[in-house]
Each structure stands twice: as structure tokens, then as C-alpha cells.
Design an enzyme around this catalytic site. Structure first.
Site, short mmCIF file in Angstrom:
data_model
loop_
_atom_site.label_atom_id
_atom_site.label_comp_id
_atom_site.label_asym_id
_atom_site.label_seq_id
_atom_site.Cartn_x
_atom_site.Cartn_y
_atom_site.Cartn_z
N TYR A 152 -23.06 14.83 -6.81
CA TYR A 152 -23.81 13.90 -7.67
C TYR A 152 -23.34 14.11 -9.10
O TYR A 152 -23.13 15.25 -9.55
CB TYR A 152 -25.32 14.18 -7.58
CG TYR A 152 -26.14 13.37 -8.56
CD1 TYR A 152 -26.67 12.13 -8.19
CD2 TYR A 152 -26.40 13.83 -9.85
CE1 TYR A 152 -27.41 11.37 -9.08
CE2 TYR A 152 -27.15 13.08 -10.74
CZ TYR A 152 -27.66 11.86 -10.36
OH TYR A 152 -28.39 11.12 -11.24
N GLU A 240 -24.20 6.70 -13.60
CA GLU A 240 -24.64 7.49 -12.45
C GLU A 240 -23.70 7.25 -11.27
O GLU A 240 -23.50 6.10 -10.85
CB GLU A 240 -26.07 7.14 -12.05
CG GLU A 240 -26.59 8.01 -10.91
CD GLU A 240 -28.03 7.70 -10.55
OE1 GLU A 240 -28.82 8.63 -10.41
OE2 GLU A 240 -28.35 6.50 -10.41
#
Length: 434
Positions: A152, A240
């Protein structure tokens, strides 16, 4: 809200900046608002690709009949079919038809076309949409890649460090909130000094801290630097990547992307802002933005008109404490005019769920007397049929109260004055029987 708290990351952007990301999922209880623009995944990847970031090959389509050609233009037999909506949780979402999953891997082109037919034109319901879901009007057809490990990575603005911060985890492909709750040690943060950027050494060290091995770390570091350049050069408030992946062939690639941009930078990011998709937005929010008002529609029954984001949220909290439920977030800002106030009233009363309205103005920059006249004019113009409670304090507050009192006396308008926020909340809740 969850992401900010669990990562101890206070955003530099206004308190409503993360709101649109989480708002649909929490409209029934809390809420969140935004002065930032979100774009679709396929658009995000186009921007990333233009900045040298490694992303998989893909084609956006709007019609089922275009899916076959898209698949045939991509390498490999396996294809990924992704619904394009401005909400997260697509993979675990469910369509209103009962078809499960907004992201599917198809074994061949025929199956990809079949899946596309079950997605396009139907509503996808995820944890970040309303209960009614969002109609899927676009799909992103991409090549399937062989993934070795998922990570992530996100970049946003951090009030604590006074600049951008990179947030990463060795556990990708899942909600970062869940990782923070179950394994907080897996989350690594890297504050960035704007004037210095990210050096090669810092990027490499950060990649290694996420768990990239000796061979993959330099490639991951390069992607981190290029993603930061996207944030800086494009005025992004958030980048993101979930997941950022290491492939079996050694490449490091972004196979999902979400970008948000600062509305204040529209004048210098015209090409990016032309990507804005208003079809998924509440029409009232679009109209409010055109009037430079910050508005988010909720599902309560007490309309709110307030100046200042912080005061607006405090007003909503106070309404809830007295048993009411806010119907909207509406910040008229410090440059409010009578015309804007009148428009704000029409916006609030366009919601059939609104049973009462609370105006809470603390005049610093804004003139309470001007707001009061705008409120009176708006009430007369729209023929207000629901109770209205007005609390005015600060600049020209006494004159403002006189304007309201005179209007009530001469025209019989249904306006109740309040001394403070607590008094105002209690009165509007009582008037509507909350």
C-alpha cells in the site's frame, strides 16, 4: 475520518478535504465534505503514465460492444474488468441486480464481454456509496499481471510535519484502516520537506522499510519519487496506490490508483480539471460549487447554513446532541453575499426532507447584518414553510438582530432568534419535534 485518526495524520487541507472519500458511507451518522476533485481510475492512470509511473496497459470503454476490441488490443489472455465509479470498495461491492463484485478477472475475451454486460448500466453498491449505489457508465479493461507481492502507498498533506507525508504498508490490497487496526507496525511514514523533495537515498531506504528486497527496492524507490512528482506537479491533495505491486518479472507497478486535486489549483491544472465527472455528483453540490459554496447533502431533516467549516461541523454535532439530524453541510464562507445566502436557502429548501432550518453565523469577516438581510429576502422569496432559527453573533450582530425582528414584526415571517449555538440547536429541534 478513520484513516486520519488511525494513522495519526492531521491533514493540512481543510477539515472537510477527506469528506468526499468517506461521506457516502457515513451519511447516516456522521459526514465528511471537500474542496478537492476526484477522478476515475483510468484517468488517474493516464496521468501517472504521462509522468513515467509504471501502470498496466488498459482501455476505458462505455459500451459493451467496445469491450472485445479493447481486450484484443491488450497483451495476454487474461483481462481485468473494472467498474469506474468515484468510490472505493468496488471489488467487494454488489450490483443492484445481485451480481457480485465490481472488479473481475476474465479468463478470455468472451467472458470479459459477458462480465461487462452485467456491469454497465447497473448500480454498484459499495461501502463508500449510498445504499442505492452508483450507476456504472464506464469500465476500465486492463491486462492481467502476475503479482508476487502487494503493498500500500499513499501521499497526502500532513499538518504535524508541515508538508507532504508518504504512508505505506507491506500489506496492500486491503483497507489501510484495517491494517492500522490489526498491524500498526506494518505502516511506515515518511515526511517530505517540500523544498528538498525525496532524495534517491531516502526513497531507497523507505522502499526497503516496506519490505522490498535488494533487487526490487531501487525500482520501488523510483516509483515513489515519480509518484511524489505527480503530487507536486499536479497539485494533488492525495495520491493513493492500493495496491502497489512487485511482479514476478521484477517490475514494480501501480495496479490501482486514486488521485484527488486541490480545487484552488484549477486555474493552472485546466487539463486535469476537464476530467471532472459531475454525473456522479449530487446536482446540489455541483450548483453550490458554482456559487463558491461548500455543500454536502446528507439524509437528516434540519438544514444548516453556517459560515466556516469548523463552525458548520460544530453546529451539526450540536444538532445531533439535541436529538436532531442535519440535512446538509453548508459553509457560505467569509465572502458571503446576499445573493449567495439567497441561493443557499433555495438549495436547502430544495431538499424535501428538510423540516426546519438553522442559520448559525459568527461574524468576523462576514457582516451579520448583510447575512440577516439575505436571510429575510430569501425567506420572502422562497415562501419558507418550515421553522427557521437564526443565531447571529459578531460583526454588526445588533443591527442584524434588528433586521430579523423588524421582518418578523412587519411580515409575520416564521423566524425564531437564538442567543447562542446551544440555544439555537435546542429550539430548532423542539420546533420540528425531534
Amino acid at each position: 475520518k478513520a484513516t486520519v485518526s488511525v494513522l495519526n495524520c492531521r491533514l493540512l487541507t481543510p477539515p472537510y478535504t477527506m469528506m468526499r472519500r468517506f461521506a457516502p458511507a457515513v451519511r447516516s451518522s456522521a459526514f465528511t465534505q471537500a474542496r478537492n476533485m476526484n477522478i476515475h481510475e483510468f484517468q488517474s492512470k493516464q496521468i501517472l503514465r504521462e509522468h513515467g509511473v509504471c501502470v498496466e496497459a488498459g482501455v476505458a470503454v462505455e459500451k459493451v460492444e467496445d469491450v472485445r476490441a479493447a481486450c484484443e488490443s491488450l497483451p495476454g489472455d487474461l483481462k481485468v474488468v473494472k467498474s469506474q465509479i468515484l468510490a472505493g470498495g468496488r471489488g467487494r461491492g454488489t450490483f443492484d441486480t445481485g451480481f457480485e463484485g465490481g472488479v473481475h478477472v476474465a479468463k478470455n475475451t468472451d467472458i470479459a464481454c459477458e462480465i461487462a454486460g452485467k456491469m454497465l448500466g447497473n448500480k454498484l453498491i459499495t461501502k463508500q456509496t449510498t445504499k442505492d449505489g452508483v450507476t456504472v457508465k464506464k469500465l476500465y479493461i486492463s491486462e492481467a499481471v502476475s503479482i508476487k507481492k502487494e503493498y500500500y502507498l499513499a501521499m497526502m498533506l500532513d499538518r504535524v510535519s508541515g508538508g507532504p507525508v508518504i504512508i505505506g504498508s507491506s500489506e496492500g490490497g486491503m483497507a489501510i484502516e484495517d491494517v492500522a487496526a490489526s498491524n500498526p507496525d506494518a505502516i511506515k511514514k515518511l515526511p517530505v520537506k517540500v523544498k528538498e523533495g525525496i532524495s534517491d537515498a531516502a526513497a531507497l531506504e523507505y522502499a526497503q522499510s516496506l519490505g522490498f528486497d535488494e533487487a526490487a527496492a531501487p525500482k520501488a524507490a523510483e516509483q515513489v519519487q515519480r509518484l511524489y512528482n505527480v503530487m507536486r506537479e499536479c497539485d494533488a491533495t492525495m495520491v493513493e496506490i492500493n495496491p502497489l505491486v512487485e511482479l514476478n518479472d521484477g517490475r514494480v507497478m501501480c495496479v490501482d490508483a486514486k488521485l484527488s486535486f486541490d480545487d484552488n489549483a484549477e486555474y493552472r491544472q485546466k487539463e486535469i480539471f476537464e476530467m471532472r465527472d459531475n454525473e456522479e455528483s449530487d446536482l446540489r453540490e455541483v450548483q453550490a460549487a458554482e456559487q463558491d459554496l461548500n455543500y454536502i447533502g446528507l439524509d437528516g431533516n434540519i438544514g444548516c447554513l453556517v459560515n466556516g467549516a469548523g463552525l458548520a461541523m460544530a453546529t451539526m454535532d450540536n444538532i445531533s446532541l439535541h436529538g436532531g439530524s442535519p440535512a446538509n453541510f453548508l459553509d457560505v464562507g467569509g465572502a458571503a453575499t446576499k445573493d449567495r445566502v439567497s441561493f443557499a436557502f433555495r438549495l436547502i429548501t430544495s431538499d424535501s426532507n428538510v423540516k426546519g432550518i438553522l442559520v448559525n453565523i459568527f461574524g468576523g469577516i462576514v457582516d451579520c447584518a448583510m447575512i440577516a438581510q439575505g436571510v429575510v429576502d430569501a425567506v420572502q422569496e422562497v415562501g419558507l414553510k418550515v421553522p427557521l432559527v437564526v443565531r447571529l453573533d459578531g460583526t454588526n450582530a445588533d443591527k442584524a438582530k434588528e433586521i430579523v425582528a423588524e421582518a418578523v414584526k412587519s411580515s409575520g415571517l416564521n423566524i425564531t432568534s437564538a442567543d447562542d449555538l446551544d440555544d439555537a440547536s435546542a429550539k430548532i429541534c423542539k420546533l420540528i419535534g425531534a
